[in-house]
Design an enzyme around this catalytic site. Structure first.
Site, PDB file in Angstrom:
ATOM      1  N   HIS A  90      49.229  33.547  37.536  1.00 21.08           N
ATOM      2  CA  HIS A  90      49.123  33.040  36.830  1.00 21.08           C
ATOM      3  C   HIS A  90      48.420  33.374  35.346  1.00 21.08           C
ATOM      4  CE1 HIS A  90      44.834  31.616  37.654  1.00 21.08           C
ATOM      5  NE2 HIS A  90      45.594  31.288  38.657  1.00 21.08           N
ATOM      6  N   HIS A  92      44.919  35.573  35.528  1.00 17.80           N
ATOM      7  CA  HIS A  92      44.683  36.627  35.561  1.00 17.80           C
ATOM      8  C   HIS A  92      45.518  37.046  34.190  1.00 17.80           C
ATOM      9  CE1 HIS A  92      45.956  34.855  39.811  1.00 17.80           C
ATOM     10  NE2 HIS A  92      45.247  34.912  40.045  1.00 17.80           N
ATOM     11  N   CYS A 121      33.856  28.180  54.007  1.00 15.48           N
ATOM     12  CA  CYS A 121      35.412  28.099  53.554  1.00 15.48           C
ATOM     13  C   CYS A 121      36.227  28.826  53.634  1.00 15.48           C
ATOM     14  CB  CYS A 121      34.690  27.617  51.637  1.00 15.48           C
ATOM     15  SG  CYS A 121      36.010  27.780  51.030  1.00 15.48           S
ATOM     16  N   CYS A 178      36.943  30.415  49.661  1.00 13.97           N
ATOM     17  CA  CYS A 178      36.424  31.355  49.184  1.00 13.97           C
ATOM     18  C   CYS A 178      35.857  32.811  49.978  1.00 13.97           C
ATOM     19  CB  CYS A 178      35.007  30.783  48.736  1.00 13.97           C
ATOM     20  SG  CYS A 178      35.265  29.082  47.736  1.00 13.97           S
ATOM     21  N   CYS A 198      32.752  21.934  50.188  1.00 12.69           N
ATOM     22  CA  CYS A 198      32.933  23.267  49.619  1.00 12.69           C
ATOM     23  C   CYS A 198      32.903  22.540  47.149  1.00 12.69           C
ATOM     24  CB  CYS A 198      33.818  24.042  49.372  1.00 12.69           C
ATOM     25  SG  CYS A 198      34.530  25.147  48.604  1.00 12.69           S
ATOM     26  N   HIS A 250      36.459  24.331  46.537  1.00  8.24           N
ATOM     27  CA  HIS A 250      37.825  23.929  46.823  1.00  8.24           C
ATOM     28  C   HIS A 250      37.617  22.268  46.628  1.00  8.24           C
ATOM     29  CE1 HIS A 250      37.877  28.167  47.313  1.00  8.24           C
ATOM     30  NE2 HIS A 250      39.377  27.763  46.995  1.00  8.24           N
ATOM     31  N   LYS A 265      40.290  23.598  36.311  1.00 10.32           N
ATOM     32  CA  LYS A 265      41.064  24.790  36.612  1.00 10.32           C
ATOM     33  C   LYS A 265      42.286  25.107  36.245  1.00 10.32           C
ATOM     34  CE  LYS A 265      39.565  28.411  38.497  1.00 10.32           C
ATOM     35  NZ  LYS A 265      39.242  29.305  39.668  1.00 10.32           N
ATOM     36  N   LYS A 305      45.957  28.421  41.923  1.00  9.76           N
ATOM     37  CA  LYS A 305      47.223  28.736  42.607  1.00  9.76           C
ATOM     38  C   LYS A 305      47.408  26.968  43.736  1.00  9.76           C
ATOM     39  CE  LYS A 305      45.903  33.407  43.075  1.00  9.76           C
ATOM     40  NZ  LYS A 305      45.901  34.612  43.548  1.00  9.76           N
TER      41      LYS A 305
HETATM   42  O1  ME8 Z   1      38.480  36.222  43.792  1.00 11.38           O
HETATM   43  N1  ME8 Z   1      40.788  30.970  33.961  1.00 11.38           N
HETATM   44  O2  ME8 Z   1      41.243  37.443  43.114  1.00 11.38           O
HETATM   45  P1  ME8 Z   1      41.516  36.210  42.460  1.00 11.38           P
HETATM   46  C1  ME8 Z   1      40.586  32.657  33.952  1.00 11.38           C
HETATM   47  N2  ME8 Z   1      39.998  39.115  45.327  1.00 11.38           N
HETATM   48  N3  ME8 Z   1      40.706  33.435  34.797  1.00 11.38           N
HETATM   49  C2  ME8 Z   1      41.104  32.903  35.758  1.00 11.38           C
HETATM   50  C3  ME8 Z   1      41.289  31.689  36.663  1.00 11.38           C
HETATM   51  C4  ME8 Z   1      41.705  30.880  35.509  1.00 11.38           C
HETATM   52  N4  ME8 Z   1      42.047  29.666  35.579  1.00 11.38           N
HETATM   53  N5  ME8 Z   1      42.513  32.101  37.410  1.00 11.38           N
HETATM   54  C5  ME8 Z   1      41.895  33.462  38.178  1.00 11.38           C
HETATM   55  C6  ME8 Z   1      39.231  37.198  43.739  1.00 11.38           C
HETATM   56  N6  ME8 Z   1      41.542  33.687  37.266  1.00 11.38           N
HETATM   57  C7  ME8 Z   1      38.481  38.174  44.435  1.00 11.38           C
HETATM   58  C8  ME8 Z   1      37.966  39.170  42.877  1.00 11.38           C
HETATM   59  S1  ME8 Z   1      37.413  41.945  43.338  1.00 11.38           S
HETATM   60  C9  ME8 Z   1      36.755  43.022  44.104  1.00 11.38           C
HETATM   61  C10 ME8 Z   1      37.505  40.533  43.815  1.00 11.38           C
HETATM   62  C11 ME8 Z   1      41.304  35.350  37.387  1.00 11.38           C
HETATM   63  O3  ME8 Z   1      42.753  36.122  43.170  1.00 11.38           O
HETATM   64  C12 ME8 Z   1      40.305  35.333  37.306  1.00 11.38           C
HETATM   65  O4  ME8 Z   1      39.452  36.968  36.432  1.00 11.38           O
HETATM   66  O5  ME8 Z   1      40.971  34.641  43.041  1.00 11.38           O
HETATM   67  C13 ME8 Z   1      39.082  35.487  38.180  1.00 11.38           C
HETATM   68  O6  ME8 Z   1      37.912  36.157  37.743  1.00 11.38           O
HETATM   69  C14 ME8 Z   1      40.051  35.886  39.288  1.00 11.38           C
HETATM   70  O7  ME8 Z   1      41.117  35.406  38.488  1.00 11.38           O
HETATM   71  C15 ME8 Z   1      40.345  35.465  40.019  1.00 11.38           C
HETATM   72  O8  ME8 Z   1      41.688  36.589  41.121  1.00 11.38           O
END
Ligand code: ME8
Length: 526
Positions: A18, A21, A126, A129, A143, A146, A295, A298
């Protein structure tokens, strides 16, 4: 040649990508392009995080095997990035064989050094997380991320002696002011380190509870904790432990949002230290994109589709908006109204208008050839000075992860150029037959526009390329870098007299909005 290595988080594959990302990955792409223009040898890594309970559960819910499930979602990330103008050098998946081997080598190394032990552990787990919370960390028993009630789990596990490296980490952060930036996150991490709440890190999950993970090399009844596995991607992607890229490219920089500050600011540097590796150069942390003050995520189901938004409003405009609208480090609100206002004010009115009026005057007065300037007057010198100054500011700010302010600094020049057109009134000079003065004014404008377009390449590669082409300069390429930004900011030059420029320009058309009775914005057809 300096080397510059930048990573995004590797995203979970429990749902499709989304706007959040897309933001991180677009910012990373812009930063990489910026470093290319500084003449550096860049490497851009992104990818997907595919192990753990969360993924396992998402696959189960759809009645599919974890591998089949992760293959499909990982591809949706992989295939999206080029459509958003993003050019990464490597896309890593934690299910890749080389990654799994690197994680095992890393675990073995830390185990052999005596930094992993076996012990009993109980905590509030959790699944969202993928981590345990202590009693103190819960908010009303829920949590903190969440807002769900957590299960108490007690089991025997392996632990990484993280606490041993915490005094070193605190010292390192204190000595390196920009190690974690912006500063508010540095302060947050130092407070975390001072609070005494950090303990050793549980790094295993018994296979009786979870199979979807990397087996511990020293105990096949356990798999590796997903965060310990995931963080290692930043070096496994470079071929660690034996690949030559690791020695030449590591240490790099990371870009993440604040949700994953702790694993990046605490777990990862201590893991590196324990493995005898240098720590990263910078951790760049941004805030959240909010939709109506919540925020976007997903799990909340209020997500914005980046591809659809980019297609509707123009990819370059969308990228510009993301970089310009969010003050890096703070939260920002996404709305179509805000996006349309930026497009109309900054791109159509300020920048687009400048290009269209100057190029049509160049066509009318000089048959679209860059004229030879004559003697510069004070106001011309002021324009040149402002332009170079804003380029230098841009370089400093962009390099310091202050993207919004860097673009704002460029717009000072864009707005000043529009004022210069108004005050110098080329049409009046033409009417008076003052060709020498007219030539100087047009030369100043075209030269400053070219410099501005160059700086926009990281944010808007396509539009900047078209602007440069309209000014008779080749569009900036990917490799080798065509333009040297540092050099460009040192001299007001770059457009040889006689260069042929475009007759017209309409790169950023205004978006007219009609409001439906519901208040929804409807984009009118151009
Ligand atoms: O945490 N606003 O993956 P994830 C801004 N797999 N950026 C956002 C966002 C939002 N509302 N939502 C997501 C993970 N992001 C782990 C990471 S790294 C070794 C492992 C972006 O799929 C932002 O970069 O939950 C956030 O840190 C990341 O997606 C979390 O992605």
């Amino acid at each position: 040649m300096n080397s510059f290595f930048l990573t995004t988080p590797i995203y979970y594959v429990n749902a499709k990508p989304h706007l959040g990302h897309a933001y991180t990955t677009i910012v990373a792409d812009a930063v990489i392009r910026f470093h290319k223009m500084l003449g550096e040898d860049t490497f851009f890594l992104t990818g997907t995080d595919e192990h753990g309970d969360k993924i396992m559960r998402a696959a189960e819910q759809q009645g599919r095997s974890p591998q089949e499930f992760v293959d499909e979602i990982s591809a949706s990330f992989h295939d999206l990035w080029p459509l958003l103008g993003i050019r990464h050098d490597r896309f890593i998946r934690t299910t890749d064989l080389e990654h799994r081997r690197a994680v095992q080598a890393f675990l073995q190394r830390v185990y052999d050094a005596g930094d992993i032990y076996f012990g009993e552990f109980g905590g509030h787990y959790c699944y969202g997380c993928e981590r345990f919370y202590t009693e103190k960390e819960l908010e009303n028993g829920l949590c903190p991320q969440h807002k769900t009630r957590l299960e108490f789990i007690s089991e025997k596990n392996y632990f990484f002696k993280m606490s041993r490296y915490l005094p070193w980490l605190k010292d390192h952060i204190e000595k390196h002011e920009n190690f974690i930036r912006p500063h508010r996150y540095r302060t947050e991490v130092l407070a975390m380190l001072e609070s005494g709440e950090l303990e050793d890190l549980c790094i295993s999950r018994p296979k009786t509870r979870l199979q979807w993970g990397i087996e511990l090399p020293f105990d096949n009844a356990y798999v590796c904790y997903v965060w310990f596995d995931a963080l290692i991607n930043y070096i496994s992607a470079l071929g660690w432990p034996n690949g030559p890229d690791c020695a030449s490219r590591w240490p790099g920089e990371h870009l993440v949002a604040k949700d994953i500050l702790k694993p990046h600011a605490v777990f990862w540097p201590t893991m590196l230290k324990a493995a005898g590796l240098p720590v990263y150069r910078h951790l760049n942390v941004h805030g959240y994109w909010l939709v109506r003050d919540t925020k976007m995520s997903k799990s909340l189901g209020n997500v914005i589709d980046p591809l659809e938004t980019g297609r509707r409003f123009g990819l370059d405009a969308f990228r510009y908006f993301l970089l310009r609208e969010m003050r890096f480090g703070e939260d920002a609100s996404f709305s179509e109204d805000a996006l349309i206002s930026r497009i109309n004010a900054d791109l159509a009115n300020d920048l687009g208008n400048l290009f269209s009026r100057v190029l049509s005057m160049a066509a009318k007065y000089f048959a679209s050839r860059v004229p030879e300037p004559s003697v510069l007057m004070r106001e011309d010198e002021a324009v040149a000075e402002l332009c170079l100054h804003s380029l230098q500011n841009f370089i400093q700010l962009f390099g310091n992860a202050q993207f919004d302010t860097a673009l704002e600094s460029l717009w000072e020049t864009v707005r000043a150029l529009n004022k210069y057109v108004d005050s110098q009134a080329p049409w009046a000079l033409h009417k008076r037959g003052d060709t020498a003065r007219l030539a100087t004014v047009m030369h100043m404008l075209l030269t400053a526009m070219r410099k501005t377009a160059l700086c926009l390449w990281p944010a808007m590669p396509d539009a900047a390329g078209r602007m440069l082409e309209q000014l008779g300069s080749p569009a900036a390429g990917n490799a080798p870098p065509v333009y040297d930004l540092q050099r460009e900011s040192g001299a007001f030059d770059g457009l040889a007299p006689g260069t042929i420029v475009a007759e017209t320009s309409n790169i950023f058309p205004r978006i007219d909005v009609k409001r439906e009775p519901s208040g929804n914005v409807k984009k009118a057809k151009n």
